[in-house]
Motif scaffolding. Structure first.
Motif, PDB file in Angstrom:
ATOM      1  N   SER A 101       0.829  -1.207   0.000  1.00 27.71           N
ATOM      2  CA  SER A 101       0.000   0.000   0.000  1.00 27.71           C
ATOM      3  C   SER A 101       0.862   1.256   0.000  1.00 27.71           C
ATOM      4  CB  SER A 101      -0.941   0.001   1.215  1.00 27.71           C
ATOM      5  OG  SER A 101      -1.858  -1.074   1.147  1.00 27.71           O
ATOM      6  N   VAL A 102       1.985   1.227   0.708  1.00 27.30           N
ATOM      7  CA  VAL A 102       2.924   2.349   0.683  1.00 27.30           C
ATOM      8  C   VAL A 102       3.433   2.570  -0.740  1.00 27.30           C
ATOM      9  CG1 VAL A 102       5.207   3.136   1.435  1.00 27.30           C
ATOM     10  CG2 VAL A 102       3.626   2.146   3.097  1.00 27.30           C
ATOM     11  N   ALA A 103       3.763   1.479  -1.417  1.00 22.42           N
ATOM     12  CA  ALA A 103       4.256   1.582  -2.792  1.00 22.42           C
ATOM     13  C   ALA A 103       3.207   2.180  -3.717  1.00 22.42           C
ATOM     14  CB  ALA A 103       4.687   0.204  -3.303  1.00 22.42           C
ATOM     15  N   ALA A 104       1.945   1.822  -3.486  1.00 21.16           N
ATOM     16  CA  ALA A 104       0.857   2.335  -4.327  1.00 21.16           C
ATOM     17  C   ALA A 104       0.392   3.719  -3.893  1.00 21.16           C
ATOM     18  CB  ALA A 104      -0.328   1.365  -4.285  1.00 21.16           C
ATOM     19  N   GLY A 105       0.829   4.157  -2.704  1.00 22.43           N
ATOM     20  CA  GLY A 105       0.386   5.444  -2.175  1.00 22.43           C
ATOM     21  C   GLY A 105       1.514   6.452  -2.107  1.00 22.43           C
ATOM     22  N   LYS A 106       2.213   6.493  -0.982  1.00 23.46           N
ATOM     23  CA  LYS A 106       3.228   7.532  -0.768  1.00 23.46           C
ATOM     24  C   LYS A 106       4.376   7.465  -1.768  1.00 23.46           C
ATOM     25  CE  LYS A 106       2.295   8.131   4.169  1.00 23.46           C
ATOM     26  NZ  LYS A 106       2.847   8.053   5.546  1.00 23.46           N
ATOM     27  N   VAL A 107       4.761   6.260  -2.177  1.00 23.57           N
ATOM     28  CA  VAL A 107       5.828   6.159  -3.174  1.00 23.57           C
ATOM     29  C   VAL A 107       5.339   6.672  -4.524  1.00 23.57           C
ATOM     30  CG1 VAL A 107       7.245   4.555  -4.515  1.00 23.57           C
ATOM     31  CG2 VAL A 107       7.099   4.309  -2.030  1.00 23.57           C
ATOM     32  N   ALA A 108       4.124   6.282  -4.901  1.00 22.62           N
ATOM     33  CA  ALA A 108       3.569   6.706  -6.193  1.00 22.62           C
ATOM     34  C   ALA A 108       3.382   8.216  -6.258  1.00 22.62           C
ATOM     35  CB  ALA A 108       2.243   5.996  -6.444  1.00 22.62           C
ATOM     36  N   PHE A 109       2.905   8.807  -5.162  1.00 26.21           N
ATOM     37  CA  PHE A 109       2.627  10.244  -5.160  1.00 26.21           C
ATOM     38  C   PHE A 109       3.832  11.081  -4.744  1.00 26.21           C
ATOM     39  CE2 PHE A 109      -1.619   8.333  -4.504  1.00 26.21           C
ATOM     40  CZ  PHE A 109      -2.231   8.845  -5.645  1.00 26.21           C
ATOM     41  N   LEU A 124       2.588  17.697 -13.112  1.00 29.49           N
ATOM     42  CA  LEU A 124       2.271  17.434 -11.715  1.00 29.49           C
ATOM     43  C   LEU A 124       2.933  18.502 -10.862  1.00 29.49           C
ATOM     44  CD1 LEU A 124       2.965  13.574 -11.734  1.00 29.49           C
ATOM     45  CD2 LEU A 124       0.721  14.678 -11.787  1.00 29.49           C
ATOM     46  N   ASP A 125       2.471  18.629  -9.617  1.00 24.32           N
ATOM     47  CA  ASP A 125       3.057  19.575  -8.669  1.00 24.32           C
ATOM     48  C   ASP A 125       4.359  18.980  -8.151  1.00 24.32           C
ATOM     49  OD1 ASP A 125       3.764  21.153  -6.469  1.00 24.32           O
ATOM     50  OD2 ASP A 125       1.673  21.563  -5.937  1.00 24.32           O
ATOM     51  N   HIS A 126       5.466  19.413  -8.734  1.00 23.73           N
ATOM     52  CA  HIS A 126       6.767  18.821  -8.413  1.00 23.73           C
ATOM     53  C   HIS A 126       7.136  19.009  -6.946  1.00 23.73           C
ATOM     54  CE1 HIS A 126      11.246  18.259  -9.713  1.00 23.73           C
ATOM     55  NE2 HIS A 126      10.726  17.160  -9.238  1.00 23.73           N
ATOM     56  N   GLN A 127       6.939  20.194  -6.424  1.00 29.76           N
ATOM     57  CA  GLN A 127       7.312  20.458  -5.035  1.00 29.76           C
ATOM     58  C   GLN A 127       6.475  19.631  -4.074  1.00 29.76           C
ATOM     59  OE1 GLN A 127      10.022  22.353  -3.976  1.00 29.76           O
ATOM     60  NE2 GLN A 127       9.499  21.226  -2.104  1.00 29.76           N
ATOM     61  N   HIS A 128       5.192  19.489  -4.362  1.00 30.85           N
ATOM     62  CA  HIS A 128       4.318  18.677  -3.505  1.00 30.85           C
ATOM     63  C   HIS A 128       4.800  17.231  -3.497  1.00 30.85           C
ATOM     64  CE1 HIS A 128       0.783  17.426  -1.340  1.00 30.85           C
ATOM     65  NE2 HIS A 128       0.404  16.629  -2.319  1.00 30.85           N
ATOM     66  N   ALA A 129       5.161  16.719  -4.669  1.00 28.16           N
ATOM     67  CA  ALA A 129       5.667  15.351  -4.751  1.00 28.16           C
ATOM     68  C   ALA A 129       6.960  15.196  -3.971  1.00 28.16           C
ATOM     69  CB  ALA A 129       5.872  14.964  -6.208  1.00 28.16           C
ATOM     70  N   LYS A 130       7.830  16.196  -4.057  1.00 27.57           N
ATOM     71  CA  LYS A 130       9.090  16.148  -3.308  1.00 27.57           C
ATOM     72  C   LYS A 130       8.839  16.182  -1.804  1.00 27.57           C
ATOM     73  CE  LYS A 130      12.353  18.907  -4.786  1.00 27.57           C
ATOM     74  NZ  LYS A 130      12.995  20.135  -5.331  1.00 27.57           N
ATOM     75  N   ASN A 131       7.861  16.957  -1.366  1.00 23.57           N
ATOM     76  CA  ASN A 131       7.524  17.011   0.058  1.00 23.57           C
ATOM     77  C   ASN A 131       7.039  15.647   0.557  1.00 23.57           C
ATOM     78  OD1 ASN A 131       8.159  19.734   0.033  1.00 23.57           O
ATOM     79  ND2 ASN A 131       6.029  20.429  -0.068  1.00 23.57           N
ATOM     80  N   TYR A 165      11.513   3.118  -7.378  1.00 23.06           N
ATOM     81  CA  TYR A 165      11.279   4.564  -7.349  1.00 23.06           C
ATOM     82  C   TYR A 165      12.079   5.252  -6.246  1.00 23.06           C
ATOM     83  CZ  TYR A 165       7.566   4.048 -10.780  1.00 23.06           C
ATOM     84  OH  TYR A 165       6.856   3.780 -11.928  1.00 23.06           O
ATOM     85  N   ILE A 166      12.335   4.535  -5.146  1.00 24.63           N
ATOM     86  CA  ILE A 166      13.160   5.123  -4.095  1.00 24.63           C
ATOM     87  C   ILE A 166      14.611   5.187  -4.555  1.00 24.63           C
ATOM     88  CG2 ILE A 166      14.049   4.778  -1.755  1.00 24.63           C
ATOM     89  CD1 ILE A 166      11.266   3.716  -1.002  1.00 24.63           C
ATOM     90  N   ALA A 167      15.093   4.130  -5.185  1.00 24.46           N
ATOM     91  CA  ALA A 167      16.461   4.123  -5.693  1.00 24.46           C
ATOM     92  C   ALA A 167      16.683   5.223  -6.722  1.00 24.46           C
ATOM     93  CB  ALA A 167      16.793   2.760  -6.299  1.00 24.46           C
ATOM     94  N   HIS A 168      15.659   5.522  -7.504  1.00 26.21           N
ATOM     95  CA  HIS A 168      15.774   6.522  -8.568  1.00 26.21           C
ATOM     96  C   HIS A 168      15.218   7.886  -8.145  1.00 26.21           C
ATOM     97  CE1 HIS A 168      17.154   3.978 -12.013  1.00 26.21           C
ATOM     98  NE2 HIS A 168      16.829   3.045 -11.131  1.00 26.21           N
TER      99      HIS A 168
END
Length: 207
Positions: A101-109, A124-131, A165-168
């Motif tokens: 669920s983390v992978a499909a949620g916080k990692v995806a967004f 997409l909102d780049h800064q929001h995604a970075k936060n 996605y975390i590695a990249h």
């Protein structure tokens, strides 16, 4: 047994989840690249495999299955006789589901979305995604301070689902410098027998 067909895009972290897990399991597979930029995933032939028009998709004999996390569950359930990648213990199995669920949620967004902006030019909102990404990485860094893996004492599909996605993350302008336990976890995952990397893109902090 015939080879499992994997329809993927080489820059898709969702696709890499399946590609690396097939390799970790030692399963024969045929990789078929789907040209997302040319809209191949929206053509009738591909939509017959996945009506949502998304990669990855696998074909295992007469069975066709989409959704990366669903595919991980399927492969672990069918091809891991030792049930380490998807533990039989109900508590650990629930923890694996939590990280799917983390992978499909916080990692995806978070890291995935930030990377989409730089790699594919997504609106997409780049800064929001970075936060979101940095909040997630802070949580994972604390979680991994006393644990080698996300769940239990051996790698599971929880690690597979969250790795790419975390590695990249740096491709999305997200530095991993402040998260030493996360970086050690990535290194451990990359040292697994059968690991295959995802193609790098020279954007963001990796440019």
């Amino acid at each position: 047994m015939s080879a499992i067909k994997l329809y993927r895009h080489p820059l898709s972290g969702h696709s890499h989840r399946v590609e690396v897990f097939l390799s970790l399991l030692g399963l024969d597979n045929d990789i078929i690249d789907v040209d997302l930029l040319k809209g191949a995933h929206k053509q009738p032939e591909f939509l017959q495999r996945n009506s949502l028009g998304q990669v990855p998709v696998i074909e295992d004999g007469d069975m066709t299955l989409a959704d990366s996390n669903a595919i991980l569950v399927y492969l672990a359930s069918k091809y891991d006789p030792y049930r380490t990648w998807l533990p039989e213990d109900f508590t650990q199995a629930a923890q694996v589901q939590r990280f799917l669920s983390v992978a499909a949620g916080k990692v995806a967004f978070g890291p995935a979305a930030a990377r989409l902006v730089n790699v594919f030019g997504a609106s997409l909102d780049h800064q929001h995604a970075k936060n979101i990404a940095h909040a997630l990485l802070t949580e994972l860094n604390t979680h991994l301070a006393d644990s080698s893996w996300l769940v239990g004492t051996t790698p599971t599909i929880a690690d597979v689902a969250n790795y790419a996605y975390i590695a990249h993350s740096p491709e999305g302008d997200i530095s991993l410098a402040a998260y030493p336990h996360v970086r050690r976890w990535l290194t451990r995952f990359e040292a697994l027998t059968g690991f295959v990397p995802m193609q790098n893109t020279a954007v963001g902090l990796t440019a």
